[in-house]
Design an enzyme around this catalytic site. Structure first.
Site, PDB file in Angstrom:
ATOM      1  N   GLY A 147       0.833  -1.194   0.000  1.00  0.00           N
ATOM      2  CA  GLY A 147       0.000   0.000   0.000  1.00  0.00           C
ATOM      3  C   GLY A 147       0.868   1.243   0.000  1.00  0.00           C
ATOM      4  O   GLY A 147       2.016   1.202   0.466  1.00  0.00           O
ATOM      5  N   GLN A 172       3.103  10.022   0.970  1.00  0.00           N
ATOM      6  CA  GLN A 172       4.390   9.319   1.022  1.00  0.00           C
ATOM      7  C   GLN A 172       5.260   9.607  -0.192  1.00  0.00           C
ATOM      8  O   GLN A 172       6.464   9.354  -0.169  1.00  0.00           O
ATOM      9  CB  GLN A 172       4.179   7.805   1.130  1.00  0.00           C
ATOM     10  CG  GLN A 172       3.553   7.384   2.460  1.00  0.00           C
ATOM     11  CD  GLN A 172       3.416   5.875   2.519  1.00  0.00           C
ATOM     12  OE1 GLN A 172       2.431   5.330   2.050  1.00  0.00           O
ATOM     13  NE2 GLN A 172       4.417   5.211   3.079  1.00  0.00           N
ATOM     14  N   CYS A 174       6.070  -0.029   7.102  1.00  0.00           N
ATOM     15  CA  CYS A 174       5.674   1.128   6.294  1.00  0.00           C
ATOM     16  C   CYS A 174       6.837   1.492   5.385  1.00  0.00           C
ATOM     17  O   CYS A 174       7.979   1.508   5.832  1.00  0.00           O
ATOM     18  CB  CYS A 174       5.340   2.287   7.222  1.00  0.00           C
ATOM     19  SG  CYS A 174       4.903   3.807   6.360  1.00  0.00           S
ATOM     20  N   LEU A 175       6.543   1.783   4.130  1.00  0.00           N
ATOM     21  CA  LEU A 175       7.620   2.140   3.194  1.00  0.00           C
ATOM     22  C   LEU A 175       8.320   3.432   3.614  1.00  0.00           C
ATOM     23  O   LEU A 175       9.443   3.684   3.202  1.00  0.00           O
ATOM     24  CB  LEU A 175       7.059   2.272   1.772  1.00  0.00           C
ATOM     25  CG  LEU A 175       6.534   0.969   1.158  1.00  0.00           C
ATOM     26  CD1 LEU A 175       5.974   1.224  -0.241  1.00  0.00           C
ATOM     27  CD2 LEU A 175       7.609  -0.106   1.113  1.00  0.00           C
ATOM     28  N   HIS A 197      -4.105   1.483   7.808  1.00  0.00           N
ATOM     29  CA  HIS A 197      -2.771   2.090   7.797  1.00  0.00           C
ATOM     30  C   HIS A 197      -2.685   3.217   6.759  1.00  0.00           C
ATOM     31  O   HIS A 197      -2.231   4.318   7.057  1.00  0.00           O
ATOM     32  CB  HIS A 197      -1.742   0.989   7.494  1.00  0.00           C
ATOM     33  CG  HIS A 197      -0.323   1.466   7.375  1.00  0.00           C
ATOM     34  ND1 HIS A 197       0.660   1.083   8.260  1.00  0.00           N
ATOM     35  CD2 HIS A 197       0.287   2.277   6.476  1.00  0.00           C
ATOM     36  CE1 HIS A 197       1.806   1.663   7.906  1.00  0.00           C
ATOM     37  NE2 HIS A 197       1.604   2.390   6.823  1.00  0.00           N
ATOM     38  N   GLU A 198      -3.148   2.925   5.546  1.00  0.00           N
ATOM     39  CA  GLU A 198      -3.006   3.913   4.466  1.00  0.00           C
ATOM     40  C   GLU A 198      -3.922   5.114   4.681  1.00  0.00           C
ATOM     41  O   GLU A 198      -3.532   6.255   4.417  1.00  0.00           O
ATOM     42  CB  GLU A 198      -3.288   3.274   3.101  1.00  0.00           C
ATOM     43  CG  GLU A 198      -2.348   2.131   2.721  1.00  0.00           C
ATOM     44  CD  GLU A 198      -0.878   2.469   2.825  1.00  0.00           C
ATOM     45  OE1 GLU A 198      -0.504   3.648   2.681  1.00  0.00           O
ATOM     46  OE2 GLU A 198      -0.090   1.546   3.078  1.00  0.00           O
ATOM     47  N   HIS A 214      -2.482   7.650   6.942  1.00  0.00           N
ATOM     48  CA  HIS A 214      -1.476   8.535   6.327  1.00  0.00           C
ATOM     49  C   HIS A 214      -2.126   9.827   5.837  1.00  0.00           C
ATOM     50  O   HIS A 214      -1.493  10.886   5.845  1.00  0.00           O
ATOM     51  CB  HIS A 214      -0.827   7.851   5.111  1.00  0.00           C
ATOM     52  CG  HIS A 214       0.372   7.018   5.445  1.00  0.00           C
ATOM     53  ND1 HIS A 214       1.500   7.532   6.049  1.00  0.00           N
ATOM     54  CD2 HIS A 214       0.643   5.709   5.229  1.00  0.00           C
ATOM     55  CE1 HIS A 214       2.401   6.558   6.198  1.00  0.00           C
ATOM     56  NE2 HIS A 214       1.903   5.438   5.709  1.00  0.00           N
TER      57      HIS A 214
HETATM   58 ZN    ZN Z   1       2.768   3.595   5.691  1.00  0.00          ZN
END
Ligand code: ZN
Length: 156
Positions: free
Chosen positions: A46, A51, A88-89, A130-131, A134
């Site tokens: 995701g 991000q 998380c990226l 999670h997304e 953000h």
């Molecule tokens: Zn993330």
């Protein structure tokens, strides 16, 4: 299509509330394609627009079923509970234990600005929560139970 630079923890944009998308444009379509490329390149499931430095309420997800584009997503329902490892990226090399709902129902718009709902369980439910967080400038690291851990190296 291009790989975009992923912002990491400490970057101010990750703490800001992202703005609603009101109209689809060629530029946003290009962004969506780039976000998928960037997510797949990084082996993520995701990615949210902040991000990659864009303050828009836009998320892409691929947990192994169908790739999803979620514009202006809103969580309508949650139920149950799951506790497990999350990463998380924007926090490379780290994971932590986070408790999330085991089921979520989300309303969003797709890349043609058609409204739809998606239901997710387990990994998809975790990923949706999670997304979407953000987009409100929240990071999973603030929810981690215990400490962030290093991702186990895969060895050689
Ligand atoms: Zn993330």
């Amino acid at each position: 299509m291009a790989i975009r630079n992923i912002r990491v923890l400490g970057d101010e944009i990750l703490t800001k509330r992202a703005k609603e998308v009101t109209v689809m444009t060629p530029k946003i379509k290009e962004l969506i394609g780039d976000m998928f490329d960037t997510m797949y390149e990084a082996n993520g499931v995701g990615l949210a627009a902040p991000q990659v430095g864009i303050r828009k309420r836009l998320v892409v997800i691929d947990c192994g079923d169908d790739p999803l584009v979620l514009i202006n997503p809103v969580i309508l329902e949650t139920s149950g509970e799951q506790s497990g490892q999350e990463g998380c990226l924007s926090v490379p090399g780290k994971v932590g234990i986070v408790t999330r709902p085991n089921y979520v129902k989300v309303k969003a718009y797709d890349e043609n600005m058609n409204e739809y709902t998606v239901e997710g369980q387990e990994l998809l439910a975790r990923c949706l929560c999670h997304e979407i967080e953000h987009l409100d400038g929240k990071m999973y690291v603030d929810r981690v139970e215990g400490e962030l851990m290093d991702v186990e190296s895969e060895g050689e």
